[in-house]
Write a protein that holds these residues in place. Structure first.
Motif, PDB file in Angstrom:
ATOM      1  N   ARG A 194     100.520 -22.349  76.918  1.00  0.00           N
ATOM      2  CA  ARG A 194      99.289 -22.236  76.128  1.00  0.00           C
ATOM      3  C   ARG A 194      98.881 -23.589  75.557  1.00  0.00           C
ATOM      4  O   ARG A 194      99.650 -24.536  75.535  1.00  0.00           O
ATOM      5  N   HIS A 244      89.059 -13.285  82.013  1.00  0.00           N
ATOM      6  CA  HIS A 244      89.651 -12.414  81.003  1.00  0.00           C
ATOM      7  C   HIS A 244      89.416 -10.930  81.306  1.00  0.00           C
ATOM      8  O   HIS A 244      90.353 -10.134  81.269  1.00  0.00           O
ATOM      9  N   ARG A 278      91.690 -10.321  84.573  1.00  0.00           N
ATOM     10  CA  ARG A 278      92.720  -9.954  83.590  1.00  0.00           C
ATOM     11  C   ARG A 278      93.888 -10.928  83.582  1.00  0.00           C
ATOM     12  O   ARG A 278      95.056 -10.549  83.520  1.00  0.00           O
ATOM     13  N   ALA A 333      95.384 -14.907  81.985  1.00  0.00           N
ATOM     14  CA  ALA A 333      95.563 -15.506  80.653  1.00  0.00           C
ATOM     15  C   ALA A 333      94.701 -16.751  80.422  1.00  0.00           C
ATOM     16  O   ALA A 333      94.935 -17.475  79.462  1.00  0.00           O
ATOM     17  N   THR A 364      92.980 -16.433  76.931  1.00  0.00           N
ATOM     18  CA  THR A 364      93.943 -16.270  75.834  1.00  0.00           C
ATOM     19  C   THR A 364      94.707 -17.570  75.580  1.00  0.00           C
ATOM     20  O   THR A 364      95.057 -17.858  74.445  1.00  0.00           O
ATOM     21  N   ARG A 365      94.936 -18.368  76.633  1.00  0.00           N
ATOM     22  CA  ARG A 365      95.621 -19.661  76.424  1.00  0.00           C
ATOM     23  C   ARG A 365      94.767 -20.584  75.572  1.00  0.00           C
ATOM     24  O   ARG A 365      95.287 -21.324  74.754  1.00  0.00           O
ATOM     25  N   LEU A 384      92.793 -19.646  73.321  1.00  0.00           N
ATOM     26  CA  LEU A 384      92.742 -19.069  71.980  1.00  0.00           C
ATOM     27  C   LEU A 384      94.096 -19.224  71.284  1.00  0.00           C
ATOM     28  O   LEU A 384      94.292 -18.711  70.182  1.00  0.00           O
ATOM     29  N   ARG A 403      97.054 -18.092  72.327  1.00  0.00           N
ATOM     30  CA  ARG A 403      97.998 -16.992  72.545  1.00  0.00           C
ATOM     31  C   ARG A 403      98.826 -17.282  73.784  1.00  0.00           C
ATOM     32  O   ARG A 403      98.385 -17.952  74.698  1.00  0.00           O
ATOM     33  N   LYS A 404     100.001 -16.732  73.804  1.00  0.00           N
ATOM     34  CA  LYS A 404     100.910 -16.933  74.927  1.00  0.00           C
ATOM     35  C   LYS A 404     100.375 -16.259  76.186  1.00  0.00           C
ATOM     36  O   LYS A 404      99.790 -15.199  76.132  1.00  0.00           O
ATOM     37  N   ALA A 405     100.600 -16.912  77.323  1.00  0.00           N
ATOM     38  CA  ALA A 405     100.147 -16.361  78.607  1.00  0.00           C
ATOM     39  C   ALA A 405     100.948 -15.143  78.983  1.00  0.00           C
ATOM     40  O   ALA A 405     102.072 -14.982  78.605  1.00  0.00           O
TER      41      ALA A 405
END
Length: 183
Positions: A9, A167, A171, A173, A176-177, A179, A181-183
């Motif tokens: 991330r 995302h 679906r 990561a 989310t990376r 943001l 957050r962990k992948a």
């Protein structure tokens, strides 16, 4: 949250710079569109361009720091699920955004310094006019600035849509990376 990027991330510094640049780019674009429509008697006729220039020069500093930060803390590797075309497209897209942003800001600088006058930054200091009096400097730089601004905003919008596609459809990561957050 860690400050530096990891293998899974982005860190807080990269995330902060990414979203700061995004906010500044869209904000400067909106401000630019608004300010060119101001009439001579508007109280914002001088203040809006000064604000635009100050934010633009601050963005230039953030982008320079961002390039240095990439060397200090490289981005996480591409996801294993990415195709070769996706990896190449991501590299080319990010490269285009960086080059276009720097060219856009240089064009803005050339517009502002065409007559040899420095650019005050929030009234705190002045960036000197190092390049001025080139033939048609303000006009040529103005056209370049206009077209690059549109190109950057459109391409940044596509960049955001692609992140949303990753995302919600793929679906994966990707978003989310960014943001934190962990992948």
């Amino acid at each position: 949250m860690q400050l530096r990027n990891s293998s899974s991330r982005y860190g807080a510094v990269s995330i902060f710079m990414h979203w700061t640049v995004a906010l500044a780019v869209f904000g400067l674009f909106a401000l630019g569109l608004w300010m060119v429509g101001l009439d001579y008697y508007s109280p914002w006729r001088k203040e809006a361009p000064d604000l635009h220039k100050s934010i633009g020069l601050t963005l230039l500093a953030v982008m320079l720091l961002r390039v240095i930060w990439i060397w200090i803390s490289p981005a996480p590797p591409a996801l294993a699920s990415y195709s070769k075309a996706t990896r190449i497209g991501a590299k080319l897209g990010h490269g285009f955004l960086y080059l276009a942003l720097f060219a856009l800001m240089i064009a803005g600088y050339l517009i502002s310094t065409a007559e040899g006058v420095g650019i005050p930054v929030f009234g705190l200091f002045e960036v000197p006019a190092l390049i001025s009096n080139l033939p048609d400097q303000a006009d040529v730089a103005g056209v370049v600035h206009l077209y690059l601004a549109w190109a950057v905003v459109i391409f940044a919008g596509l960049h955001g849509l692609i992140a949303l596609k990753h995302h919600f459809i793929d679906r994966d990561a990707t978003l989310t990376r960014m943001l934190g957050r962990k992948a």
